[in-house]
Motif scaffolding. Structure first.
Motif, short mmCIF file in Angstrom:
data_model
loop_
_atom_site.label_atom_id
_atom_site.label_comp_id
_atom_site.label_asym_id
_atom_site.label_seq_id
_atom_site.Cartn_x
_atom_site.Cartn_y
_atom_site.Cartn_z
N HIS A 1 0.89 -1.39 -0.08
CA HIS A 1 0.09 0.09 0.15
C HIS A 1 0.65 1.33 -0.12
O HIS A 1 0.76 2.30 -0.89
N ALA A 2 1.97 1.29 0.79
CA ALA A 2 2.73 2.39 0.80
C ALA A 2 3.62 2.53 -0.46
O ALA A 2 3.73 3.89 -0.72
N ALA A 3 3.97 1.75 -1.17
CA ALA A 3 4.68 1.69 -2.29
C ALA A 3 3.69 2.27 -3.47
O ALA A 3 4.14 3.17 -4.14
N MET A 4 2.52 1.57 -3.38
CA MET A 4 1.38 2.26 -4.46
C MET A 4 1.16 3.71 -4.08
O MET A 4 1.25 4.74 -5.36
N GLN A 5 1.03 4.15 -2.93
CA GLN A 5 0.88 5.71 -2.64
C GLN A 5 1.95 6.54 -3.21
O GLN A 5 1.93 7.53 -3.33
#
Length: 365
Positions: free
Chosen positions: A20-24
């Motif tokens: 999730h952090a990578a996509m954001q």
């Protein structure tokens, strides 16, 4: 934005939180790279809302071929500002065609720190125990910098003998094997000079170079007397050749393999577990930033079972760079994880033969 922004991708995140952090990070215009922000508009899904797990990365197409032509400026995330700029650009080996290019700031260096810890577990000589000698590519390939950083972490010097693997591969492809052999002799002559004049205790070389070195009695004697750590990488090696390296040619040295490439980073050999490991050498990617799936070559969305052979499918997820799953031209065994190393291991790596596809020529790297 400032370089002092906190890295959103840390090893202590739960897997879904990490993705999730990578996509954001990579798909928000304020922090993502121009390449990925633009590329997102061409996808038939929304990375910000539809990608939650590592398996969800399969939604992405394999974009690695696009990195043969994309201007590397477009790969730099906007969230990493110009203050403290330390990005560098590196090429892939180009084994099956034109090279791909990546940019790197800190993520690969973090991986090198981890590799250094693994090498310490192998009892590779550390600080105050001699110099390092790198027999391998430097720029535009990242491996030379990585080996130099490993030596630097031990507070010692790294001597470099550079070679161009592309020239050797072209020589082999064109049947000019005598030219490739002369090139190796040229490398070894330079190695002889350093080994006779400098306190080298750790040697990095590829298996073909190690085999050529072992055929030279004077060089072999030098290495056997002085070197206590041998790191090999760059080409495949048979289990029998590895046994000869470890037990017969270099029995007094820690012999450690590294697997990896420009696109995925380094996967060092984990220390051998005599009770669990049937394979002499099991490689482990840099968890959780780099992963390798071992998939059925005929159905690359399906992973093979532990102990079975398949095709390597790699991913790299870091603050610097996002590379969703992409297929490598490697055939590997999938090895079960251990308590200390929670990622799948890889063993007995060989070039993958695909009917009608380009032939992978290894040469000396």
């Amino acid at each position: 934005m400032s370089e002092h922004i906190v890295d959103p991708l840390t090893a202590d995140l739960a897997p879904e939180d990490f993705i999730h952090a990578a996509m954001q990070w990579h798909f928000s215009p304020a922090t993502g790279s121009p390449y990925w922000v633009k590329r997102a508009a061409e996808l038939d899904f929304n990375p910000l809302t539809d990608v939650h797990t590592w398996d969800d990365l399969d939604l992405f197409p394999d974009v690695s071929d696009e990195w043969k032509d994309v201007p590397v400026d477009a790969l730099v995330p906007a969230g990493i500002g110009r203050e403290g700029w330390d990005f560098q650009v590196f090429d892939s080996g180009g084994t099956t065609g034109r090279p791909k290019r990546i940019v790197e700031s800190r993520s690969r260096r973090n991986g090198v720190h981890w590799v250094s810890q693994v090498l310490a577990d192998h009892k590779v000589p550390g600080e105050g125990e001699g110099h390092w000698l790198h027999l391998g590519p430097t720029g535009p390939h990242i491996v030379g910098r990585s080996i130099g950083l490993l030596a630097q972490l031990r507070g010692t010097f790294c001597h470099y003998i550079d070679f161009d693997p592309r020239w050797v591969k072209n020589s082999v492809k064109q049947g000019r094997t005598d030219e490739a052999a002369r090139y190796v002799k040229h490398i070894l002559a330079q190695a002889h000079d350093i080994l006779t004049t400098q306190p080298v205790s750790v040697l990095f070389a590829t298996p073909p170079v190690l085999e050529a070195l072992a055929a030279d009695e004077k060089l072999l004697d030098l290495v056997q007397r002085k070197v206590r750590g041998i790191i090999w990488a760059g080409t495949s090696v048979s289990p029998e050749t590895l046994r000869v390296f470890e037990d017969e040619l270099f029995p007094d040295a820690a012999v450690v393999g590294l697997y990896g490439n420009t696109m995925m980073g380094i996967a060092p050999q984990r220390p051998r577990d005599g009770e669990r490991d049937d394979e002499r050498c099991v490689f482990i990617p840099f968890h959780p930033f780099s992963r390798v799936k071992v998939v059925d070559p005929e159905n690359t969305s399906t992973s093979v079972a532990h102990g079975e052979r398949g095709q390597a499918k790699i991913s790299l997820v870091s603050r610097d760079l996002l590379l969703p799953w992409t297929l490598e031209r490697d055939s590997v065994l999938r090895i079960a994880p251990t308590a200390k190393y929670p990622q799948d291991g890889l063993a007995d790596i060989r070039p993958l033969t695909v009917a009608g596809g380009p032939t992978a020529v290894e040469g000396v790297y």
